[in-house]
Design an enzyme around this catalytic site. Sequence first.
Site, PDB file in Angstrom:
ATOM      1  N   LEU A 118      -6.023   4.019   4.495  1.00  0.00           N
ATOM      2  CA  LEU A 118      -4.688   4.613   4.498  1.00  0.00           C
ATOM      3  C   LEU A 118      -3.672   3.779   5.263  1.00  0.00           C
ATOM      4  O   LEU A 118      -2.478   3.842   4.994  1.00  0.00           O
ATOM      5  CB  LEU A 118      -4.741   6.024   5.087  1.00  0.00           C
ATOM      6  CG  LEU A 118      -5.595   7.043   4.318  1.00  0.00           C
ATOM      7  CD1 LEU A 118      -5.616   8.380   5.060  1.00  0.00           C
ATOM      8  CD2 LEU A 118      -5.079   7.229   2.898  1.00  0.00           C
TER       9      LEU A 118
ATOM     10  N   ALA B   1      -3.232   0.517   8.723  1.00  0.00           N
ATOM     11  CA  ALA B   1      -3.798  -0.239   9.838  1.00  0.00           C
ATOM     12  C   ALA B   1      -2.677  -0.820  10.665  1.00  0.00           C
ATOM     13  O   ALA B   1      -1.580  -1.076  10.167  1.00  0.00           O
ATOM     14  CB  ALA B   1      -4.714  -1.355   9.337  1.00  0.00           C
TER      15      ALA B   1
ATOM     16  N   ASN C  83      -1.886  -2.619  15.048  1.00  0.00           N
ATOM     17  CA  ASN C  83      -2.483  -3.175  16.254  1.00  0.00           C
ATOM     18  C   ASN C  83      -3.291  -2.139  17.021  1.00  0.00           C
ATOM     19  O   ASN C  83      -4.243  -2.465  17.716  1.00  0.00           O
ATOM     20  CB  ASN C  83      -1.389  -3.746  17.164  1.00  0.00           C
ATOM     21  CG  ASN C  83      -0.711  -4.958  16.555  1.00  0.00           C
ATOM     22  OD1 ASN C  83      -1.316  -5.673  15.772  1.00  0.00           O
ATOM     23  ND2 ASN C  83       0.543  -5.176  16.910  1.00  0.00           N
ATOM     24  N   GLY C  84      -2.892  -0.864  16.906  1.00  0.00           N
ATOM     25  CA  GLY C  84      -3.554   0.182  17.684  1.00  0.00           C
ATOM     26  C   GLY C  84      -4.794   0.749  17.044  1.00  0.00           C
ATOM     27  O   GLY C  84      -5.574   1.433  17.704  1.00  0.00           O
TER      28      GLY C  84
ATOM     29  N   ASP D 270       6.387  10.849  20.942  1.00  0.00           N
ATOM     30  CA  ASP D 270       6.465   9.781  19.939  1.00  0.00           C
ATOM     31  C   ASP D 270       6.970  10.323  18.601  1.00  0.00           C
ATOM     32  O   ASP D 270       6.380  10.079  17.553  1.00  0.00           O
ATOM     33  CB  ASP D 270       5.087   9.131  19.766  1.00  0.00           C
ATOM     34  CG  ASP D 270       5.173   7.747  19.128  1.00  0.00           C
ATOM     35  OD1 ASP D 270       6.299   7.213  19.019  1.00  0.00           O
ATOM     36  OD2 ASP D 270       4.124   7.203  18.745  1.00  0.00           O
TER      37      ASP D 270
END
Length: 435
Positions: free
Chosen positions: A115, A117, A119-120, A231
């Site tokens: 679904l 991707a 860096n986290g 966030d």
Amino acid sequence: MLSSGAGSSIRKKRNFKGLQLAESPLASPVDASATTPSHKPGEGSAASNASTIGKSSAVTPGGSLALPVKNGLDTEPNSGANYHNKLTQQLANLELGVEYKLDLKNEDLKTLSELGAGNGGTVTKVLHEKSGTVMAKKVVFIDAKPSVRKQILRELQILHECNSPYIVSFYGAYLNEPHICMCMEFMQKDSLDGIYKKYGPISPEICGKIAVAVSHGLTYLYDVHRIIHRDVKPSNILVNGAGQIKICDFGVSGELINSIADTFVGTSTYMSPERIQGDQYSVKSDVWSLGVSIIELALGRFPFAENEEDDDSDADNNYTNEDLAGTLSPTKPAPMISLGQNEKQRRRKSKPAGVSLEGSSHQMSILDLLQHIVNEPPPKLPEGRFPKHMEEFVNLCLLKDPAKRPTPKDLTKHQYVIDADAAKVDLQAWADGMK
């Protein structure tokens, strides 16, 4: 006025400690039924949908974790620290095979598709073969001691207490060394970020339903569980196959926030002025982020997409100076830092130092963006193009003084949200139109 010196102090705050909710005495417990809104986004009932979702063995028939904690709040007049200590102890007594208690094991999850991707971490669509439940599995890449990872698992368990039609359901979390895996409700129609980038600006009628869902969702999280989202942005607002709008990825785990290396860069573009200047994060900071998000969705581009270079690069942009004048109040602002020609040329050569803003190929350095948010008037919707109550709603969200800015609960009483909640909008048809 921010300066280069201020920029240095901003960078020092990237340990994210300031993003944790201060542990102060909590208010009296709030009855969940008193804060859960009666109207739901979409024709179908989110509550009835939730009842069909497979539950794990650690969850009661009502959907809550089997712990003696009501609505996630301390029922005694103790401090927030005492509450968290008690909850951590209760969760520690559950045996630390959390994946077994929740019947979630990596080997029982069949990957169906990727679904997303970053860096986290990664997000995949998976099938829990034992229950037949389709889920979204988020793998968070964490470089932390085993004790910290276990603490994150404990903190995440309070998500079982979150039961709202405006919150993405949480199935459980488990360790897949060295990472944390979280399993959540699968939302078939992507995030609002992906939707507007594929299909263009979102209509005022749908934006109204988004305002209803997010304001009620934030109110529920804070009033019932004392959770601040931290966030809010289009990529954290999801849509399912019925057109229901729900928020995800809220900051329930302080250790998780501290462990993700790119948190600062990921959230700073939606960060409120007071947070940029180092003040304590509050629920009103989420309101600012909601205002920025509504403008972005309505216009189909990030509202702060302002070039750090001179006007000779404007031809490369996917919007005009006239468009900018409509969203940046009162007019297109002058550069925040006066640059000589040599400095402009140096910046062009060092272009990778900039970041790509949400919804635009445009680049602005993080420091320039933060200076703009703090020093310049807030963005606004172009006058006359949107309903008056919508303009007023956004302007209230983007009041720079947090003392004057409303809370999420205040927003639920705004005429824009009241009207949008009562409006007959076919969200199912909207969802069906997204292939």
